[in-house]
Write an enzyme that holds these catalytic residues in place. Structure first.
Site, PDB file in Angstrom:
ATOM      1  CG  ASP A  67      43.289  46.005  12.156  1.00  0.00           C
ATOM      2  OD1 ASP A  67      44.050  45.278  11.258  1.00  0.00           O
ATOM      3  OD2 ASP A  67      43.747  47.365  12.533  1.00  0.00           O
ATOM      4  CG  ASN A 136      43.958  58.585  14.283  1.00  0.00           C
ATOM      5  OD1 ASN A 136      44.867  57.704  14.211  1.00  0.00           O
ATOM      6  ND2 ASN A 136      42.690  58.382  14.408  1.00  0.00           N
ATOM      7  CG  HIS A 138      44.928  54.295  14.018  1.00  0.00           C
ATOM      8  ND1 HIS A 138      43.874  54.661  12.966  1.00  0.00           N
ATOM      9  CD2 HIS A 138      45.815  53.638  12.992  1.00  0.00           C
ATOM     10  CE1 HIS A 138      44.020  54.455  11.911  1.00  0.00           C
ATOM     11  NE2 HIS A 138      45.021  53.758  11.809  1.00  0.00           N
ATOM     12  CD  GLU A 143      40.718  55.039  15.400  1.00  0.00           C
ATOM     13  OE1 GLU A 143      41.680  56.028  15.416  1.00  0.00           O
ATOM     14  OE2 GLU A 143      40.231  54.621  14.270  1.00  0.00           O
TER      15      GLU A 143
HETATM   16  C1  F6R Z   1      45.900  47.842   9.501  1.00  0.00           C
HETATM   17  C2  F6R Z   1      46.037  48.669  10.549  1.00  0.00           C
HETATM   18  C3  F6R Z   1      46.270  50.312  10.569  1.00  0.00           C
HETATM   19  C4  F6R Z   1      47.250  50.600   9.529  1.00  0.00           C
HETATM   20  C5  F6R Z   1      47.152  52.071   9.839  1.00  0.00           C
HETATM   21  C6  F6R Z   1      47.970  52.752   8.362  1.00  0.00           C
HETATM   22  O1  F6R Z   1      45.865  46.552   9.908  1.00  0.00           O
HETATM   23  O2  F6R Z   1      45.993  48.088  11.876  1.00  0.00           O
HETATM   24  O3  F6R Z   1      46.560  50.419  12.029  1.00  0.00           O
HETATM   25  O4  F6R Z   1      48.303  50.144   9.953  1.00  0.00           O
HETATM   26  O5  F6R Z   1      45.747  52.549   9.428  1.00  0.00           O
HETATM   27  O6  F6R Z   1      47.566  52.393   7.284  1.00  0.00           O
HETATM   28  P1  F6R Z   1      47.998  52.686   5.822  1.00  0.00           P
HETATM   29  O7  F6R Z   1      49.102  51.876   5.748  1.00  0.00           O
HETATM   30  O8  F6R Z   1      47.123  52.315   4.814  1.00  0.00           O
HETATM   31  O9  F6R Z   1      48.428  54.125   5.778  1.00  0.00           O
END
Ligand code: F6R
Length: 234
Positions: A67, A136, A138, A143
């Site tokens: 992303d 959450n 995702h 989301e």
């Molecule tokens: C990052 C992504 C997100 C993260 C998720 C966890 O490219 O797609 O889904 O993997 O938000 O983020 P952290 O590792 O910072 O807790």
């Protein structure tokens, strides 16, 4: 779905790096799916170390990131392209032309998203996808929602994701409200997936996966439908 629980973050990161390095050694022109965020930082450090010690060669590897924020170009310090430069691309010998991060500043974001999927297809699909998970549930920026596009698309970020990610910005008002993310179908078409999760904040989301119930209220639960997925937890 396999699950391995590690004693601490360092050991989990090393194990994740071993899986990636081993896969790159087995297929030099491997296509990797890669995440940003805090969780994979230790794994990227270990991969950079492996590269410095001559244990892995990324010269033919191809990558597709999960992303990117809409509105941030790759030179912006909070962009995911910039993150990847700092944590992996700039520390190993991957060819920049082989690295793909969704273009957050494309004139037509929807068209660019479609082209991103076409490129993955052209390269033969993703061999190994490394995922993180949001509090959450995702994955990527998919989301919790009643429905969502299957493939790479533009998404409005949830309030709790904006709040969680604001730690990296000077002010919460600077966090982009939209992003481009690979869709769940794009992710699920990978041949192999590993998901990394660290710390108590993710436990509720992991418990929902453990429940074995698939619901888009916790998008990561769809991973149960993948035949080669391993959760690496600590
Ligand atoms: C990052 C992504 C997100 C993260 C998720 C966890 O490219 O797609 O889904 O993997 O938000 O983020 P952290 O590792 O910072 O807790």
């Amino acid at each position: 779905m396999k699950k391995i629980v590690f004693d601490n973050y360092k050991v989990m990161s090393r194990a994740a790096a071993d899986i990636v390095a081993q896969a790159v050694r087995a297929k030099s022109d491997i296509v990797l799916g890669l995440p940003t965020g805090s969780t994979p930082v230790g794994m990227y450090d270990e991969l950079a170390k492996d590269y410095a010690e001559g244990k892995v060669d990324f010269s033919k590897a191809v990558s597709f990131n999960l992303d990117e924020y809409a509105g941030l170009d790759g030179a912006h310090p909070q962009s995911y392209r910039y993150f990847m430069e700092q944590h992996l691309f700039g520390r190993v010998n991957i060819a920049r032309g082989n690295t793909h991060v969704p273009d957050g500043v494309a004139k037509d974001l929807d068209k660019a998203a479609k082209e991103f999927d076409a490129k993955i297809f052209q390269k033969g699909g993703i061999d190994l996808f490394v995922l993180g998970i949001g509090q959450n549930g995702h994955i990527g920026f998919n989301e919790p929602a009643a429905s969502m596009p299957a493939y790479t698309h533009v998404v409005e970020l949830a309030e709790d994701t904006i709040a969680a990610n604001s730690r990296l910005f000077d002010d919460i008002s600077e966090v982009p409200k939209r992003a481009v993310t690979q869709g769940l179908a794009t992710i699920m078409q990978a041949k192999k997936i590993i998901l990394l999760s660290s710390g108590p904040a993710k436990r509720e989301a992991i418990a929902k996966i453990d429940s074995g119930i698939i619901t888009l209220d916790c998008p990561a639960t769809v991973l149960h439908m993948h035949r080669d997925i391993t959760l690496l937890l600590c």
